[in-house]
Design a protein around this motif. Structure first.
Motif, PDB file in Angstrom:
ATOM      1  N   GLY A   1       0.667  -1.236   0.083  1.00  0.00           N
ATOM      2  CA  GLY A   1       0.110   0.041  -0.099  1.00  0.00           C
ATOM      3  C   GLY A   1       0.867   1.226  -0.077  1.00  0.00           C
ATOM      4  N   TYR A   2       2.049   1.174   0.130  1.00  0.00           N
ATOM      5  CA  TYR A   2       3.052   2.343   0.035  1.00  0.00           C
ATOM      6  C   TYR A   2       3.148   2.672  -1.437  1.00  0.00           C
ATOM      7  N   SER A   3       3.339   4.152  -1.310  1.00  0.00           N
ATOM      8  CA  SER A   3       3.738   4.560  -2.666  1.00  0.00           C
ATOM      9  C   SER A   3       4.771   5.815  -2.318  1.00  0.00           C
ATOM     10  N   PRO A   4       5.498   6.165  -3.116  1.00  0.00           N
ATOM     11  CA  PRO A   4       6.365   7.331  -3.008  1.00  0.00           C
ATOM     12  C   PRO A   4       5.679   8.745  -2.912  1.00  0.00           C
ATOM     13  N   GLY A   5       6.028   9.414  -1.584  1.00  0.00           N
ATOM     14  CA  GLY A   5       5.221  10.838  -1.511  1.00  0.00           C
ATOM     15  C   GLY A   5       4.497  10.760  -0.025  1.00  0.00           C
ATOM     16  N   MET A   6       4.194   9.413   0.148  1.00  0.00           N
ATOM     17  CA  MET A   6       3.298   9.233   1.529  1.00  0.00           C
ATOM     18  C   MET A   6       4.299   9.536   2.710  1.00  0.00           C
ATOM     19  N   HIS A   7       3.981   9.826   3.819  1.00  0.00           N
ATOM     20  CA  HIS A   7       4.623   9.593   5.046  1.00  0.00           C
ATOM     21  C   HIS A   7       4.834   8.055   5.138  1.00  0.00           C
ATOM     22  N   HIS A   8       5.827   7.518   5.337  1.00  0.00           N
ATOM     23  CA  HIS A   8       6.275   6.262   5.715  1.00  0.00           C
ATOM     24  C   HIS A   8       5.511   5.289   6.384  1.00  0.00           C
ATOM     25  N   PRO A   9       4.410   4.552   6.037  1.00  0.00           N
ATOM     26  CA  PRO A   9       3.905   3.626   6.881  1.00  0.00           C
ATOM     27  C   PRO A   9       4.535   2.678   7.800  1.00  0.00           C
ATOM     28  N   ASP A  10       4.155   2.371   8.942  1.00  0.00           N
ATOM     29  CA  ASP A  10       5.071   1.581  10.134  1.00  0.00           C
ATOM     30  C   ASP A  10       5.021  -0.088   9.779  1.00  0.00           C
ATOM     31  N   PRO A  11       6.152  -0.221   9.113  1.00  0.00           N
ATOM     32  CA  PRO A  11       5.907  -1.730   9.099  1.00  0.00           C
ATOM     33  C   PRO A  11       5.887  -2.720  10.290  1.00  0.00           C
ATOM     34  N   TYR A  12       6.301  -2.124  11.538  1.00  0.00           N
ATOM     35  CA  TYR A  12       6.181  -2.795  12.534  1.00  0.00           C
ATOM     36  C   TYR A  12       4.745  -2.175  13.665  1.00  0.00           C
ATOM     37  N   ALA A  13       3.776  -1.954  12.960  1.00  0.00           N
ATOM     38  CA  ALA A  13       2.889  -1.436  13.920  1.00  0.00           C
ATOM     39  C   ALA A  13       2.121  -2.409  14.725  1.00  0.00           C
ATOM     40  N   ALA A  14       2.309  -3.648  14.494  1.00  0.00           N
ATOM     41  CA  ALA A  14       1.616  -4.642  15.199  1.00  0.00           C
ATOM     42  C   ALA A  14       2.219  -5.071  16.300  1.00  0.00           C
ATOM     43  N   ASP A  15       3.787  -4.657  16.376  1.00  0.00           N
ATOM     44  CA  ASP A  15       4.582  -5.041  17.565  1.00  0.00           C
ATOM     45  C   ASP A  15       3.922  -4.726  18.808  1.00  0.00           C
ATOM     46  N   GLY A  16       4.197  -5.582  19.863  1.00  0.00           N
ATOM     47  CA  GLY A  16       3.558  -5.191  21.060  1.00  0.00           C
ATOM     48  C   GLY A  16       4.681  -4.829  22.144  1.00  0.00           C
ATOM     49  N   GLU A  17       4.457  -3.800  22.944  1.00  0.00           N
ATOM     50  CA  GLU A  17       5.303  -3.288  23.709  1.00  0.00           C
ATOM     51  C   GLU A  17       6.097  -4.109  24.735  1.00  0.00           C
ATOM     52  N   LEU A  18       7.292  -4.437  24.767  1.00  0.00           N
ATOM     53  CA  LEU A  18       7.908  -5.441  25.688  1.00  0.00           C
ATOM     54  C   LEU A  18       8.064  -5.035  27.222  1.00  0.00           C
ATOM     55  N   PHE A  19       8.235  -3.534  27.482  1.00  0.00           N
ATOM     56  CA  PHE A  19       8.634  -3.160  28.861  1.00  0.00           C
ATOM     57  C   PHE A  19       8.487  -1.863  28.749  1.00  0.00           C
ATOM     58  N   ARG A  20       8.529  -1.046  29.821  1.00  0.00           N
ATOM     59  CA  ARG A  20       8.935   0.540  29.885  1.00  0.00           C
ATOM     60  C   ARG A  20       9.993   0.830  30.693  1.00  0.00           C
ATOM     61  N   VAL A  21      10.960   1.425  30.446  1.00  0.00           N
ATOM     62  CA  VAL A  21      11.951   2.042  31.612  1.00  0.00           C
ATOM     63  C   VAL A  21      11.591   3.236  31.983  1.00  0.00           C
ATOM     64  N   SER A  22      11.525   3.570  33.428  1.00  0.00           N
ATOM     65  CA  SER A  22      11.326   4.935  34.069  1.00  0.00           C
ATOM     66  C   SER A  22      12.036   4.942  34.997  1.00  0.00           C
ATOM     67  N   ALA A  23      12.095   6.274  35.658  1.00  0.00           N
ATOM     68  CA  ALA A  23      12.892   6.444  36.854  1.00  0.00           C
ATOM     69  C   ALA A  23      12.770   5.196  38.087  1.00  0.00           C
ATOM     70  N   GLN A  24      11.552   4.590  38.034  1.00  0.00           N
ATOM     71  CA  GLN A  24      11.287   3.745  38.981  1.00  0.00           C
ATOM     72  C   GLN A  24      11.878   2.594  39.023  1.00  0.00           C
ATOM     73  N   ASN A  25      12.136   2.159  37.652  1.00  0.00           N
ATOM     74  CA  ASN A  25      13.064   0.715  37.244  1.00  0.00           C
ATOM     75  C   ASN A  25      14.422   0.961  36.447  1.00  0.00           C
ATOM     76  N   GLN A  26      14.788   2.181  36.442  1.00  0.00           N
ATOM     77  CA  GLN A  26      15.902   2.541  35.580  1.00  0.00           C
ATOM     78  C   GLN A  26      17.096   1.751  35.810  1.00  0.00           C
ATOM     79  N   GLU A  27      17.325   1.521  37.402  1.00  0.00           N
ATOM     80  CA  GLU A  27      18.590   0.828  37.590  1.00  0.00           C
ATOM     81  C   GLU A  27      18.626  -0.223  37.176  1.00  0.00           C
ATOM     82  N   GLN A  28      17.831  -1.112  36.708  1.00  0.00           N
ATOM     83  CA  GLN A  28      17.950  -2.435  36.189  1.00  0.00           C
ATOM     84  C   GLN A  28      18.389  -2.271  34.638  1.00  0.00           C
TER      85      GLN A  28
END
Length: 445
Positions: A60-87
């Motif tokens: 569905g991509y054609s030149p001139g488009m903002h590039h669609p995300d080929p990995y849009a279906a990926d799920g988030e693995l985890f988050r890093v924040s000040a609360q767990n950053q030391e790990q």
């Protein structure tokens, strides 16, 4: 307009030649190493996969488009924040650790690692040829025996890694419109610029014999806000900026004059950035390397910005991206990647607000992804991040957004906001004759 690079090199009295790799080493490219020099295999833990050629344009991509995300279906693995950053400290740039600590509500969203980097086959071929020919000269400030591809795909020194970043392929030319944001005390101000770049080193058909001392030609015209409209800049950027200094001219609509800027390099301030960005932070690092001592720390697995397609998408209001203290973390993507770590320490006798820098350079594309910035006392004062995508219509990897955080006062600078502008035109009809003070004067009139 320019003498040939070879003739210029003959005029250099003192040179420093660094060793090329032997043909057996070069033969690893495309085997256990990718065509650009990264480790082709994944890591032992399976958290970094093997490189299998990079990403292709999604359906569905054609030149001139903002590039669609080929990995849009990926799920988030985890988050890093000040609360767990030391790990995760061992996998975080120091500046990113500091940013998390200063902003407890900020969190890095970490996703599966996708090795999306790719480049045209001719860049791969040129890289393999460069591996056995390319040499640093003039104390590392120039090079010979290289054209088009990565000059040092199997680097032996930190300065070679930085040259790989400076010269990694970004297309033959590019016409684009985007915005930069200056955020001071939580208030953001945008400047829109119409920009053109004509690349010389990496363009199709370039050879070492044809290459002169020109890296690229760059021009922009400010289109908003009204008080800055029609302000324009032209830059002629050499490969060896010690041998031949960068030339820059600026047109001011107030007096309808073009003037030569005395310098637009090193620690000089980029115009219209409210003193938040030095000239050498554009593209995370650019220009002559002569004011720093460079050292190669090695390769590490780090959590870095990557595959930043979500923040690239069309139609996102800029005030949803640029927030009071940071970019909107809900639009950013981080992944675990192997990066080359390079330290730069300011040489005695020079001044720069960044007396020491640590660069984190993507092994797959040679794009700098993050930089820790320290002052002369060794205190951490800044963080740069490049949020890259594969512009798969070219193909090549480059940032879609770059950010420089001033950690102590909380101000920051953003470049590359293009969500509500036409997408980059990598096939634009751009003439190198248009990058001169005379052309700038004609356009101003």
């Amino acid at each position: 307009m320019y003498r040939t690079f070879a003739a210029l090199l003959l005029s250099v009295a003192t040179t420093q030649v660094m060793a090329k790799v032997d043909p057996l080493q070069a033969d690893r490219l495309g085997r256990d190493l990718t065509p650009l020099g990264a480790e082709q295999a994944g890591n032992n833990e399976g958290t970094i996969p093997a490189w299998t050629g990079g990403v292709s344009a999604p359906s569905g991509y054609s030149p001139g488009m903002h590039h669609p995300d080929p990995y849009a279906a990926d799920g988030e693995l985890f988050r890093v924040s000040a609360q767990n950053q030391e790990q995760y400290d061992a996998q975080l740039p120091a500046g990113l650790t500091d940013l998390l600590q200063r902003h407890p509500d900020y969190a890095m969203r970490v996703f599966p690692t996708r090795r999306s980097a790719s480049a045209p086959q001719r860049i791969y071929d040129a890289t393999k040829a460069n591996a056995v020919k390319a040499e640093l000269i003039a104390n590392g400030n120039g090079l010979r025996g290289a054209a088009a591809g990565i000059p040092f795909p199997i680097p032996q020194d930190g300065i070679e890694v930085i040259w790989n970043h400076i010269l990694h392929y970004k297309g033959d030319q590019n016409h684009f419109i985007n915005n930069q944001a200056v955020v001071i005390n939580g208030t953001s101000n945008l400047i829109k610029r119409d920009r053109q770049i004509y690349y010389v080193y990496g363009r199709e058909g370039m050879t070492t014999a044809a290459l002169d001392n020109t890296l690229l030609l760059y021009k922009y015209v400010v289109t908003a806000p009204a008080k800055l409209a029609n302000t324009a800049l032209v830059v002629q950027d050499p490969l060896d900026q010690v041998l031949a200094t960068r030339k820059a001219w600026r047109y001011s609509p107030d007096n309808r004059r073009v003037r030569r800027l005395p310098t637009l390099a090193y620690d000089s301030v980029q115009p219209d950035t409210s003193d938040l960005a030095t000239a050498d932070v554009l593209d995370t690092y650019n220009g002559a390397p002569d004011r720093y001592e460079w050292s190669l720390v090695g390769k590490q697995e780090m959590l870095v910005p990557y595959n930043s397609y979500q923040v690239h998408q069309k139609g996102i209001p800029y005030d949803q991206i640029v927030q009071t203290d940071t970019l909107n973390p809900e639009l950013l993507r981080y992944e675990l990647h192997r990066v080359w770590v390079v330290d730069a320490v300011l040489r005695t006798g020079y001044r720069h607000p960044y007396a020491a820098r640590r660069f984190y350079v993507d092994e797959d594309s040679w794009q700098i992804l993050a930089v820790d910035l320290r002052d002369k006392n060794g205190e951490l004062i800044g963080l740069q991040e490049a949020h890259p995508i594969n512009y798969y219509d070219v193909p090549m990897v480059s940032s879609t957004l770059e950010t420089l955080y001033h950690l102590q006062d909380g101000n920051y600078f953003v470049d590359g906001l293009d969500n509500n502008e036409p997408m980059y035109d990598f096939n634009a009809n751009i003439n190198p004759r248009d990058f001169s003070p005379q052309a700038l004067r004609r356009e101003g009139n």
